[in-house]
Design a protein around this motif. Structure first.
Motif, PDB file in Angstrom:
ATOM      1  N   LEU A 146       0.834  -1.209   0.000  1.00 11.70           N
ATOM      2  CA  LEU A 146       0.000   0.000   0.000  1.00 11.70           C
ATOM      3  C   LEU A 146       0.867   1.257   0.000  1.00 11.70           C
ATOM      4  CD1 LEU A 146      -2.910  -1.015   2.406  1.00 11.70           C
ATOM      5  CD2 LEU A 146      -3.056  -0.615  -0.060  1.00 11.70           C
ATOM      6  N   LYS A 147       2.107   1.134   0.525  1.00  9.63           N
ATOM      7  CA  LYS A 147       3.027   2.277   0.465  1.00  9.63           C
ATOM      8  C   LYS A 147       3.605   2.407  -0.942  1.00  9.63           C
ATOM      9  CE  LYS A 147       4.250   1.867   5.303  1.00  9.63           C
ATOM     10  NZ  LYS A 147       4.993   0.862   6.081  1.00  9.63           N
ATOM     11  N   GLY A 148       3.531   1.311  -1.708  1.00  9.25           N
ATOM     12  CA  GLY A 148       4.033   1.324  -3.080  1.00  9.25           C
ATOM     13  C   GLY A 148       2.915   1.599  -4.064  1.00  9.25           C
ATOM     14  N   SER A 149       2.765   0.683  -5.039  1.00 13.41           N
ATOM     15  CA  SER A 149       1.874   0.986  -6.148  1.00 13.41           C
ATOM     16  C   SER A 149       0.421   0.549  -5.922  1.00 13.41           C
ATOM     17  CB  SER A 149       2.416   0.311  -7.413  1.00 13.41           C
ATOM     18  OG  SER A 149       2.408  -1.087  -7.202  1.00 13.41           O
ATOM     19  N   TYR A 150       0.144  -0.162  -4.822  1.00 12.84           N
ATOM     20  CA  TYR A 150      -1.225  -0.647  -4.604  1.00 12.84           C
ATOM     21  C   TYR A 150      -2.085   0.407  -3.912  1.00 12.84           C
ATOM     22  CZ  TYR A 150       0.223  -5.475  -5.546  1.00 12.84           C
ATOM     23  OH  TYR A 150       0.683  -6.620  -6.120  1.00 12.84           O
ATOM     24  N   THR A 151      -3.334   0.496  -4.318  1.00  9.86           N
ATOM     25  CA  THR A 151      -4.282   1.350  -3.596  1.00  9.86           C
ATOM     26  C   THR A 151      -5.194   0.435  -2.783  1.00  9.86           C
ATOM     27  OG1 THR A 151      -5.928   1.196  -5.346  1.00  9.86           O
ATOM     28  CG2 THR A 151      -4.324   3.004  -5.505  1.00  9.86           C
ATOM     29  N   PRO A 152      -5.805   0.971  -1.719  1.00  8.45           N
ATOM     30  CA  PRO A 152      -6.723   0.124  -0.947  1.00  8.45           C
ATOM     31  C   PRO A 152      -7.816  -0.474  -1.831  1.00  8.45           C
ATOM     32  CG  PRO A 152      -6.272   2.147   0.243  1.00  8.45           C
ATOM     33  CD  PRO A 152      -5.617   2.303  -1.104  1.00  8.45           C
ATOM     34  N   ALA A 153      -8.247   0.276  -2.837  1.00 11.33           N
ATOM     35  CA  ALA A 153      -9.324  -0.232  -3.699  1.00 11.33           C
ATOM     36  C   ALA A 153      -8.862  -1.383  -4.590  1.00 11.33           C
ATOM     37  CB  ALA A 153      -9.867   0.902  -4.565  1.00 11.33           C
ATOM     38  N   SER A 154      -7.545  -1.538  -4.726  1.00  6.94           N
ATOM     39  CA  SER A 154      -7.062  -2.613  -5.605  1.00  6.94           C
ATOM     40  C   SER A 154      -6.936  -3.939  -4.862  1.00  6.94           C
ATOM     41  CB  SER A 154      -5.712  -2.225  -6.213  1.00  6.94           C
ATOM     42  OG  SER A 154      -4.730  -2.183  -5.202  1.00  6.94           O
ATOM     43  N   LEU A 155      -7.126  -3.919  -3.543  1.00  7.11           N
ATOM     44  CA  LEU A 155      -6.963  -5.160  -2.786  1.00  7.11           C
ATOM     45  C   LEU A 155      -8.146  -6.090  -3.040  1.00  7.11           C
ATOM     46  CD1 LEU A 155      -5.639  -3.868   0.656  1.00  7.11           C
ATOM     47  CD2 LEU A 155      -4.332  -4.747  -1.294  1.00  7.11           C
ATOM     48  N   ARG A 156      -7.815  -7.342  -3.242  1.00  8.52           N
ATOM     49  CA  ARG A 156      -8.845  -8.358  -3.461  1.00  8.52           C
ATOM     50  C   ARG A 156      -8.239  -9.721  -3.096  1.00  8.52           C
ATOM     51  NH1 ARG A 156     -13.545  -9.033  -6.751  1.00  8.52           N
ATOM     52  NH2 ARG A 156     -13.426  -6.894  -7.452  1.00  8.52           N
ATOM     53  N   PHE A 157      -9.039 -10.542  -2.419  1.00  6.77           N
ATOM     54  CA  PHE A 157      -8.542 -11.844  -1.970  1.00  6.77           C
ATOM     55  C   PHE A 157      -9.475 -12.941  -2.476  1.00  6.77           C
ATOM     56  CE2 PHE A 157      -7.549  -8.477   1.033  1.00  6.77           C
ATOM     57  CZ  PHE A 157      -6.172  -8.556   1.082  1.00  6.77           C
ATOM     58  N   ARG A 158      -9.050 -14.177  -2.255  1.00 10.30           N
ATOM     59  CA  ARG A 158      -9.914 -15.297  -2.621  1.00 10.30           C
ATOM     60  C   ARG A 158      -9.631 -16.467  -1.699  1.00 10.30           C
ATOM     61  NH1 ARG A 158      -5.996 -17.515  -2.030  1.00 10.30           N
ATOM     62  NH2 ARG A 158      -4.858 -18.876  -3.423  1.00 10.30           N
ATOM     63  N   PHE A 159     -10.647 -17.299  -1.503  1.00 10.70           N
ATOM     64  CA  PHE A 159     -10.425 -18.584  -0.844  1.00 10.70           C
ATOM     65  C   PHE A 159     -10.716 -19.636  -1.906  1.00 10.70           C
ATOM     66  CE2 PHE A 159     -12.246 -22.287   1.430  1.00 10.70           C
ATOM     67  CZ  PHE A 159     -11.067 -22.716   2.012  1.00 10.70           C
ATOM     68  N   PRO A 160      -9.730 -20.531  -2.220  1.00  6.53           N
ATOM     69  CA  PRO A 160      -9.836 -21.385  -3.410  1.00  6.53           C
ATOM     70  C   PRO A 160      -9.909 -22.891  -3.141  1.00  6.53           C
ATOM     71  CG  PRO A 160      -7.549 -20.934  -2.982  1.00  6.53           C
ATOM     72  CD  PRO A 160      -8.320 -20.431  -1.787  1.00  6.53           C
ATOM     73  N   PRO A 161     -10.973 -23.388  -2.533  1.00  8.50           N
ATOM     74  CA  PRO A 161     -11.013 -24.831  -2.253  1.00  8.50           C
ATOM     75  C   PRO A 161     -11.246 -25.672  -3.499  1.00  8.50           C
ATOM     76  CG  PRO A 161     -13.123 -23.855  -1.728  1.00  8.50           C
ATOM     77  CD  PRO A 161     -12.204 -22.722  -2.099  1.00  8.50           C
ATOM     78  N   GLU A 162     -10.663 -26.855  -3.489  1.00  8.98           N
ATOM     79  CA  GLU A 162     -11.017 -27.836  -4.502  1.00  8.98           C
ATOM     80  C   GLU A 162     -12.225 -28.614  -3.963  1.00  8.98           C
ATOM     81  OE1 GLU A 162      -8.012 -30.730  -5.557  1.00  8.98           O
ATOM     82  OE2 GLU A 162      -9.345 -31.673  -7.013  1.00  8.98           O
ATOM     83  N   PRO A 163     -13.313 -28.716  -4.720  1.00 11.59           N
ATOM     84  CA  PRO A 163     -14.502 -29.407  -4.189  1.00 11.59           C
ATOM     85  C   PRO A 163     -14.373 -30.921  -4.267  1.00 11.59           C
ATOM     86  CG  PRO A 163     -15.000 -28.496  -6.356  1.00 11.59           C
ATOM     87  CD  PRO A 163     -13.584 -28.082  -6.036  1.00 11.59           C
ATOM     88  N   ASN A 164     -13.356 -31.436  -3.580  1.00 11.87           N
ATOM     89  CA  ASN A 164     -13.123 -32.892  -3.568  1.00 11.87           C
ATOM     90  C   ASN A 164     -13.278 -33.464  -2.169  1.00 11.87           C
ATOM     91  OD1 ASN A 164     -10.844 -31.714  -2.504  1.00 11.87           O
ATOM     92  ND2 ASN A 164      -9.395 -33.060  -3.519  1.00 11.87           N
ATOM     93  N   GLY A 165     -13.972 -32.720  -1.294  1.00 11.84           N
ATOM     94  CA  GLY A 165     -14.186 -33.181   0.067  1.00 11.84           C
ATOM     95  C   GLY A 165     -14.760 -32.035   0.876  1.00 11.84           C
ATOM     96  N   TYR A 166     -14.964 -32.300   2.162  1.00 11.23           N
ATOM     97  CA  TYR A 166     -15.498 -31.268   3.051  1.00 11.23           C
ATOM     98  C   TYR A 166     -14.357 -30.446   3.641  1.00 11.23           C
ATOM     99  CZ  TYR A 166     -20.261 -33.206   3.113  1.00 11.23           C
ATOM    100  OH  TYR A 166     -21.516 -33.614   2.788  1.00 11.23           O
ATOM    101  N   LEU A 167     -14.661 -29.230   4.012  1.00  9.29           N
ATOM    102  CA  LEU A 167     -13.647 -28.372   4.626  1.00  9.29           C
ATOM    103  C   LEU A 167     -13.311 -28.877   6.026  1.00  9.29           C
ATOM    104  CD1 LEU A 167     -14.986 -24.828   3.701  1.00  9.29           C
ATOM    105  CD2 LEU A 167     -13.212 -26.167   2.544  1.00  9.29           C
ATOM    106  N   HIS A 168     -12.021 -28.737   6.386  1.00 10.99           N
ATOM    107  CA  HIS A 168     -11.597 -29.139   7.726  1.00 10.99           C
ATOM    108  C   HIS A 168     -11.033 -27.951   8.489  1.00 10.99           C
ATOM    109  CE1 HIS A 168      -7.627 -29.176   5.939  1.00 10.99           C
ATOM    110  NE2 HIS A 168      -7.940 -30.160   5.101  1.00 10.99           N
ATOM    111  N   ILE A 169     -10.596 -28.247   9.721  1.00  9.27           N
ATOM    112  CA  ILE A 169     -10.162 -27.169  10.609  1.00  9.27           C
ATOM    113  C   ILE A 169      -8.933 -26.440  10.051  1.00  9.27           C
ATOM    114  CG2 ILE A 169      -8.825 -28.793  12.060  1.00  9.27           C
ATOM    115  CD1 ILE A 169     -10.823 -25.773  13.400  1.00  9.27           C
TER     116      ILE A 169
END
Ligand code: ATP
Ligand code: MG
Length: 560
Positions: free
Chosen positions: A18-41
């Motif tokens: 954020l001190k460099g070239s990123y703006t707060p509006a450019s932040l974006r995340f993802r959670f990427p599970p493979e649907p091959n089972g149930y989520l665990h802890i």
């Protein structure tokens, strides 16, 4: 903005960006599970990290299903994953699927072939693996590496159209067979699979590999920080190489950063291994209360808050470690202590007859629902001449440290009277079947009399015999006897399954428990926290013990 003093290392990376070239509006995340089972802890850590960053920076977080392997993925798992994330209390910005990008990925792959950056290899996967070399020895170039672009294009087209068999050809990136990073030695981008996909059906006969898919999906979604677990560190070079091939400098360029996987003691956190427990019938299903899955923990009686607090308390780190399951149990105890009403249930009944209490009399005594929560109010519990107490709460004789009931001595019955044990009746084997007691009529709790304020050392929970509600109680122990069942070289994790991880008993509960609904949570006083299982019926309530009141294992461990 995150608070400077309590930043984790991922937040430090973001703050620097954020001190460099990123703006707060450019932040974006993802959670990427493979649907091959149930989520665990373990997934809960990643979910709390990504969605937590979304909350801290007010940034969108996508839920992206990494669905590139039709052999292992199913709609059931997609549904379960969505249910679990929502239950944890997180909202995703967009629901995306890697399979949404199959066409775009294909178009880019064709461009890579045209640019002489990819080629169709017609060798078997065994040969390709043999030619990979070792970390100290360069690999061998495929004889197809320099086949004409037109030939690769035509073959790739045939692969796509399902005109060639599985395993006959693959598409490989043309990078460097001598690279110090084995993953850079012409990695496979596509394989032929003729299996139907849970979303695209039979439209596609070629499926992209993880490395080719993941970074490009991040790029398509304009994810700023793609956070994954440490085993992907060596993949970062390839992630960047693939991005280089398609990157448009006017767009945001995603960054992969890695954090340590979280492992929990006495269990396994790997969908593949959990699937084996389900398939072999070791557990009743993915949501068996002994499973470390989110849905298993939910059924066991865990709250979303307890799981989130657990994940936050262990935080994000750079080194893998084994978290003792007692930390998880501590968090659920803390949470349920505040929210679970207290009730009385006897797990292992011993009959007590109060000889000076009139036979036909019954009283409804006032009991406080939760000393930790005044708003929880009171309820009434029935008292009568015959009650049950726990077998282990009575001894004919015992030393001075035994503060429970013994012959000639007094105890208080919780919310009721002080009783004294006078005599016993035994069966032919000499086991005590009934304890005869007398009560002090003046000693009723809360009555304000002098006798009611008399101090006696022990207080027991109890249930009126004629009002008692029989309930099924499921007591759980650790699923594995070893703290790290999958960390043994010579032994398979299945060898460490605890044969006594489930005990089913009939218990006797105060009648108020008849009104509870599935997933309601209560504290059985002196015994632990329990929740109503979905197997409950009109005739019989079923309770799962979430956790005992204290950690009996910790006590054992220090004594040994
Ligand atoms: P599994 O081996 O159980 O299938 P995975 O990593 O292959 O796990 P994914 O569905 O690909 O499962 O995981 C989705 C996300 O969750 C990934 O970013 C992954 O790194 C993260 N994750 C998986 N297991 C853990 C764990 N034990 N601790 C922290 N994060 C995890
Ligand atoms: Mg996986």
């Amino acid at each position: 903005m995150a608070k400077e003093d309590s930043l984790n290392f991922i937040e430090h990376i973001i703050e620097d960006d954020l001190k460099g070239s990123y703006t707060p509006a450019s932040l974006r995340f993802r959670f990427p599970p493979e649907p091959n089972g149930y989520l665990h802890i373990g997934h809960a850590s990643s979910i709390c990290l990504n969605f937590g960053l979304g909350e801290t920076y007010n940034a969108p977080v996508n839920l992206r299903f990494d669905d590139t392997n039709p052999a292992k993925e199913e709609q059931e798992f997609v549904d379960a994953i969505k249910r679990d994330i929502s239950w944890l209390g997180f909202e995703w910005a967009e629901e995306r699927y890697a399979s949404d990008y199959f066409q775009q990925l294909y178009d880019w792959a064709v461009q890579l072939i045209k640019d002489d950056k990819a080629y169709v290899d017609s060798q078997s996967s065994i040969l390709i693996a043999e030619q990979k070399g070792t970390p100290n020895e360069p690999g061998v170039e495929s004889p197809f590496r320099n086949r004409p672009v037109e030939e690769s294009l035509a073959l790739f087209e045939q692969m796509k159209n399902g005109e060639v068999g599985e395993g006959s050809h693959v598409l490989r990136a043309k990078i460097d067979m001598a690279s110090g990073n084995m993953l850079m030695r012409d990695p496979v981008m596509y394989r032929v699979l003729h299996k139907p996909h849970h979303r695209t059906g039979t439209d596609w006969k070629i499926f992209p590999m993880y490395d080719w898919t993941h970074g490009e999906s991040d790029y398509i979604e304009q994810v700023s920080h793609s956070l994954c677990t440490l085993e992907f560190l060596p993949h970062r070079e390839l992630y960047d190489w693939f991005l280089d091939q398609v990157y448009d400098p006017k767009k945001l360029r995603p960054k992969q950063r890695e954090f340590a996987r979280r492992n929990l003691s006495h269990t396994v956190v790997s969908k593949r291994k959990l699937l084996k427990l389900v398939e072999e019938g070791v557990v009743s299903g993915w949501d068996d209360p002994r499973m470390p899955t989110i849905s298993g923990l939910r059924r066991r009686g865990y709250t979303p808050e307890s799981i989130r607090n657990f994940a936050d308390s262990i935080g994000v780190g750079k080194r893998e470690n084994l978290i003792d399951v007692s930390h998880l149990e501590f968090n659920v105890r803390e949470d349920l202590n505040k929210r679970a009403p207290r009730v009385m249930t006897v797990l292992d009944p011993l009959k007590v007859v109060i000889t000076n209490y009139p036979e036909d009399k019954e009283e409804w005594l006032t009991a406080e629902n939760n000393p930790e929560d005044e708003a929880a109010g009171d309820r009434e519990v029935p008292f009568s001449r015959e009650i049950y107490i726990e077998q282990e709460d009575f001894r004919e004789e015992a030393n001075r440290k035994f503060f429970r009931l013994k012959l000639g001595k007094e105890v208080r019955l919780k919310n009721a009277y002080i009783i004294q044990a006078d005599s016993v009746e035994k069966d032919a084997d000499g086991n005590v079947t009934t304890v005869y007691c007398t009560y002090d009529e003046e000693s009723r709790s809360g009555s304000g009399t002098e006798a009611s304020q008399r101090k006696v050392k022990g207080t027991l929970h109890w249930v009126s015999a004629k009002h008692a509600l029989p309930v099924e109680v499921r007591l759980y122990d650790r699923l594995f006897t070893d703290p790290a069942p999958d960390a043994h070289k010579e032994k398979d994790f299945m060898e460490f399954i605890n044969p006594d991880s489930l005990e089913v008993i009939t218990a006797y509960a105060e009648p108020s428990l008849a009104d509870l609904k599935v997933e309601d949570k209560v504290q059985f006083q002196r015994l632990g926290y329990f929740t109503v299982d979905r197997d409950s019926s009109e005739e019989k309530k079923v309770f799962n013990r979430t956790v005992p009141l204290r950690d009996s294992w910790a006590k054992l461990d220090t004594n040994s």
